[in-house]
Design a protein around this motif. Structure first.
Motif, PDB file in Angstrom:
ATOM      1  N   ILE A 148       1.602   3.560  -2.515  1.00  0.00           N
ATOM      2  CA  ILE A 148       0.546   4.033  -0.709  1.00  0.00           C
ATOM      3  C   ILE A 148       0.864   2.865   0.344  1.00  0.00           C
ATOM      4  O   ILE A 148       0.396   2.711   1.218  1.00  0.00           O
ATOM      5  CB  ILE A 148      -0.688   4.414  -1.190  1.00  0.00           C
ATOM      6  CG1 ILE A 148      -1.186   5.922  -1.746  1.00  0.00           C
ATOM      7  CG2 ILE A 148      -1.897   4.266   0.042  1.00  0.00           C
ATOM      8  CD1 ILE A 148      -1.698   6.474  -2.093  1.00  0.00           C
TER       9      ILE A 148
ATOM     10  N   LYS B  78       3.508   1.993   1.827  1.00  0.00           N
ATOM     11  CA  LYS B  78       4.200   2.343   3.006  1.00  0.00           C
ATOM     12  C   LYS B  78       2.608   2.114   4.421  1.00  0.00           C
ATOM     13  O   LYS B  78       3.417   2.131   5.227  1.00  0.00           O
ATOM     14  CB  LYS B  78       3.595   3.566   2.508  1.00  0.00           C
ATOM     15  CG  LYS B  78       4.549   4.684   2.417  1.00  0.00           C
ATOM     16  CD  LYS B  78       4.420   6.115   1.872  1.00  0.00           C
ATOM     17  CE  LYS B  78       5.193   6.801   0.673  1.00  0.00           C
ATOM     18  NZ  LYS B  78       6.021   7.788   1.204  1.00  0.00           N
TER      19      LYS B  78
ATOM     20  N   SER C 261       4.420  -1.348   5.768  1.00  0.00           N
ATOM     21  CA  SER C 261       5.430  -1.206   6.884  1.00  0.00           C
ATOM     22  C   SER C 261       5.522  -0.271   7.907  1.00  0.00           C
ATOM     23  O   SER C 261       5.763  -0.605   9.401  1.00  0.00           O
ATOM     24  CB  SER C 261       6.659  -0.482   5.994  1.00  0.00           C
ATOM     25  OG  SER C 261       6.185   1.265   5.940  1.00  0.00           O
TER      26      SER C 261
END
Length: 55
Positions: A24, A27, A30
């Motif tokens: 998690i 992500k 990013s």
């Protein structure tokens, strides 16, 4: 006392932290910020001191 038995809870805590750290979090990191800061120059305002009538 069943509260002191770390058997099921330690595995749940460890697996949840590993899921967060390895899946998690990358992500979420990013993503690009939707409103990046701009390189504006700061403007300074010239202020005049207040003239008090009784001084």
């Amino acid at each position: 006392m069943p509260q002191l038995n770390p058997n099921p809870w330690f595995f749940i805590m460890l697996s949840s932290w590993l899921t967060y750290s390895l899946i998690i979090q990358p992500k979420l990191l990013s993503f690009v910020t939707s409103n990046p800061p701009s390189n504006k120059t700061t403007t300074t305002t010239n202020t005049t001191p207040w003239t008090w009538p009784w001084t």
